[in-house]
Design a protein around this motif. Sequence first.
Motif, PDB file in Angstrom:
ATOM      1  N   LYS A  79     -29.402  33.279  54.708  1.00  0.00           N
ATOM      2  CA  LYS A  79     -28.270  34.026  55.258  1.00  0.00           C
ATOM      3  C   LYS A  79     -27.514  34.764  54.149  1.00  0.00           C
ATOM      4  O   LYS A  79     -27.023  35.882  54.359  1.00  0.00           O
ATOM      5  CB  LYS A  79     -27.324  33.074  55.993  1.00  0.00           C
ATOM      6  CG  LYS A  79     -27.893  32.521  57.293  1.00  0.00           C
ATOM      7  CD  LYS A  79     -26.920  31.551  57.952  1.00  0.00           C
ATOM      8  CE  LYS A  79     -27.500  30.974  59.236  1.00  0.00           C
ATOM      9  NZ  LYS A  79     -26.594  29.974  59.870  1.00  0.00           N
ATOM     10  N   GLU A  80     -27.435  34.151  52.965  1.00  0.00           N
ATOM     11  CA  GLU A  80     -26.777  34.809  51.838  1.00  0.00           C
ATOM     12  C   GLU A  80     -27.544  36.051  51.396  1.00  0.00           C
ATOM     13  O   GLU A  80     -26.955  37.068  51.015  1.00  0.00           O
ATOM     14  CB  GLU A  80     -26.629  33.831  50.672  1.00  0.00           C
ATOM     15  CG  GLU A  80     -25.672  32.684  50.937  1.00  0.00           C
ATOM     16  CD  GLU A  80     -24.235  33.156  51.098  1.00  0.00           C
ATOM     17  OE1 GLU A  80     -23.871  34.168  50.470  1.00  0.00           O
ATOM     18  OE2 GLU A  80     -23.482  32.519  51.857  1.00  0.00           O
ATOM     19  N   PHE A  81     -28.877  35.978  51.427  1.00  0.00           N
ATOM     20  CA  PHE A  81     -29.681  37.145  51.075  1.00  0.00           C
ATOM     21  C   PHE A  81     -29.497  38.256  52.098  1.00  0.00           C
ATOM     22  O   PHE A  81     -29.329  39.432  51.726  1.00  0.00           O
ATOM     23  CB  PHE A  81     -31.163  36.762  50.971  1.00  0.00           C
ATOM     24  CG  PHE A  81     -31.547  36.214  49.626  1.00  0.00           C
ATOM     25  CD1 PHE A  81     -31.979  37.057  48.610  1.00  0.00           C
ATOM     26  CD2 PHE A  81     -31.466  34.858  49.367  1.00  0.00           C
ATOM     27  CE1 PHE A  81     -32.312  36.562  47.359  1.00  0.00           C
ATOM     28  CE2 PHE A  81     -31.795  34.347  48.123  1.00  0.00           C
ATOM     29  CZ  PHE A  81     -32.220  35.194  47.112  1.00  0.00           C
ATOM     30  N   VAL A  82     -29.521  37.900  53.366  1.00  0.00           N
ATOM     31  CA  VAL A  82     -29.329  38.915  54.412  1.00  0.00           C
ATOM     32  C   VAL A  82     -27.964  39.580  54.258  1.00  0.00           C
ATOM     33  O   VAL A  82     -27.827  40.808  54.379  1.00  0.00           O
ATOM     34  CB  VAL A  82     -29.472  38.281  55.809  1.00  0.00           C
ATOM     35  CG1 VAL A  82     -29.043  39.268  56.893  1.00  0.00           C
ATOM     36  CG2 VAL A  82     -30.907  37.828  56.047  1.00  0.00           C
ATOM     37  N   SER A  83     -26.944  38.790  53.963  1.00  0.00           N
ATOM     38  CA  SER A  83     -25.600  39.333  53.770  1.00  0.00           C
ATOM     39  C   SER A  83     -25.562  40.280  52.577  1.00  0.00           C
ATOM     40  O   SER A  83     -24.941  41.354  52.644  1.00  0.00           O
ATOM     41  CB  SER A  83     -24.605  38.186  53.567  1.00  0.00           C
ATOM     42  OG  SER A  83     -23.320  38.670  53.291  1.00  0.00           O
ATOM     43  N   ALA A  84     -26.241  39.901  51.486  1.00  0.00           N
ATOM     44  CA  ALA A  84     -26.273  40.764  50.299  1.00  0.00           C
ATOM     45  C   ALA A  84     -27.005  42.071  50.595  1.00  0.00           C
ATOM     46  O   ALA A  84     -26.571  43.150  50.168  1.00  0.00           O
ATOM     47  CB  ALA A  84     -26.936  40.033  49.141  1.00  0.00           C
ATOM     48  N   PHE A  85     -28.105  41.993  51.320  1.00  0.00           N
ATOM     49  CA  PHE A  85     -28.842  43.217  51.682  1.00  0.00           C
ATOM     50  C   PHE A  85     -27.927  44.164  52.454  1.00  0.00           C
ATOM     51  O   PHE A  85     -27.883  45.368  52.176  1.00  0.00           O
ATOM     52  CB  PHE A  85     -30.069  42.881  52.539  1.00  0.00           C
ATOM     53  CG  PHE A  85     -31.104  42.036  51.850  1.00  0.00           C
ATOM     54  CD1 PHE A  85     -31.282  42.100  50.468  1.00  0.00           C
ATOM     55  CD2 PHE A  85     -31.910  41.187  52.575  1.00  0.00           C
ATOM     56  CE1 PHE A  85     -32.237  41.331  49.833  1.00  0.00           C
ATOM     57  CE2 PHE A  85     -32.870  40.405  51.952  1.00  0.00           C
ATOM     58  CZ  PHE A  85     -33.037  40.471  50.578  1.00  0.00           C
ATOM     59  N   GLU A  86     -27.218  43.628  53.414  1.00  0.00           N
ATOM     60  CA  GLU A  86     -26.334  44.461  54.237  1.00  0.00           C
ATOM     61  C   GLU A  86     -25.231  45.098  53.388  1.00  0.00           C
ATOM     62  O   GLU A  86     -24.944  46.295  53.525  1.00  0.00           O
ATOM     63  CB  GLU A  86     -25.728  43.604  55.353  1.00  0.00           C
ATOM     64  CG  GLU A  86     -26.743  43.148  56.397  1.00  0.00           C
ATOM     65  CD  GLU A  86     -26.144  42.200  57.419  1.00  0.00           C
ATOM     66  OE1 GLU A  86     -24.984  41.759  57.209  1.00  0.00           O
ATOM     67  OE2 GLU A  86     -26.827  41.884  58.406  1.00  0.00           O
ATOM     68  N   ASP A  87     -24.640  44.317  52.497  1.00  0.00           N
ATOM     69  CA  ASP A  87     -23.521  44.826  51.709  1.00  0.00           C
ATOM     70  C   ASP A  87     -23.958  45.815  50.639  1.00  0.00           C
ATOM     71  O   ASP A  87     -23.172  46.678  50.220  1.00  0.00           O
ATOM     72  CB  ASP A  87     -22.765  43.664  51.069  1.00  0.00           C
ATOM     73  CG  ASP A  87     -22.013  42.828  52.096  1.00  0.00           C
ATOM     74  OD1 ASP A  87     -21.850  43.306  53.234  1.00  0.00           O
ATOM     75  OD2 ASP A  87     -21.604  41.695  51.775  1.00  0.00           O
ATOM     76  N   PHE A  88     -25.202  45.715  50.177  1.00  0.00           N
ATOM     77  CA  PHE A  88     -25.736  46.685  49.224  1.00  0.00           C
ATOM     78  C   PHE A  88     -26.379  47.890  49.923  1.00  0.00           C
ATOM     79  O   PHE A  88     -26.849  48.809  49.265  1.00  0.00           O
ATOM     80  CB  PHE A  88     -26.768  46.032  48.304  1.00  0.00           C
ATOM     81  CG  PHE A  88     -26.169  45.364  47.088  1.00  0.00           C
ATOM     82  CD1 PHE A  88     -25.916  46.091  45.929  1.00  0.00           C
ATOM     83  CD2 PHE A  88     -25.855  44.022  47.110  1.00  0.00           C
ATOM     84  CE1 PHE A  88     -25.372  45.479  44.812  1.00  0.00           C
ATOM     85  CE2 PHE A  88     -25.300  43.389  45.992  1.00  0.00           C
ATOM     86  CZ  PHE A  88     -25.059  44.121  44.846  1.00  0.00           C
TER      87      PHE A  88
END
Length: 353
Positions: A79-88
Amino acid sequence: MSEAPRKILVTSALPYVNGLPHMGHMVEYIQTDIWVRFQKLRGHTCLYVCAADAHGTPIMLKARELGITPEELTATNSKEFVSAFEDFGVDMDNFHTTHSPENEALTVEMFEALREAGDIYTKTIEQAYDEQEGMFLPDRFVRGTCPFCKTPDQYGDACENCSKTYTPADLIDPVSVVSGTTPVLRESEHYFFRLGNYEERLRKWMGASRLDRNAVAKLEEWFEAGLQDWDISRDAPYFGFRIPGTEDKYFYVWLDAPVGYPASFRNLCDRRDDLDFDEYWRPGSDTEVYHFFGMDIMYFLMLFWPAVLEGSGFRTPRSVFAHGFLTVNGLMMSTSRGTVIKARTYLDNLDPS
């Protein structure tokens, strides 16, 4: 004259979710995303899939340390990776996990096809064993000095400095990462893939793939040294898929991890009526598959993976792109070494756009 529309599938290296996303991860996904957006601007259909690399002893031990299950650990970090992808602003069509029914089914299918072709066999080997912990050690849980270039503190499967591959037994002054003790050698029966049978086919793929000249030079080094048969099994305790017909043998993470590429795409196909899995992953159509990854895993994704695909009846990638990596004090940024700048730290202080 304008170029005819193409159907392209692109992947990035699967992030190993024993830790949180850092900038060493993000540089690759941003690079891949730029390439995908460029292909779309040219009028091509271009899909981008990835997945969490969720198996292996590091995941198992990290979960044990935190007092949670491996499934809980990988789900939380994913979930942290998905969140980072979205924010970048990285726009993936699907982000799945290697701990999935699709991945297990495809891994078993490939394994059985290779075994039927005579490319899988078993033999008894000596393997690093931690007597204090009572477990066989994965290659990357043994560290020591590289036997070739003498760089200290290297993993037991490959040197980050000279890129040569070896076994933990080859290391100078090996130490168990788990207990800090010197491992001993114990016998165990393992499954092997006859990588050496694929040199001619790999050379043919290499010639057709328009690889970077530096990648070709590295491949030639490995061909000249001789391709070694690949150990594709691990002993219990292990977090992963059990090999059919065994009680205590599991697929090595480097077999089922790259299967995460077609497995993530199959998961996407199951949710979209306009996509056909076989069109992209079986020979016979004009679709194209490309992989982006770091140069530290070139051996796995430019030799082992294309050979597995070729031998099990799947399509090999049209080409691959291996990049360098961010460094800290001259060494590759690494979660396991604790030398990272977290993606969230960047986002908290700088504008990613």
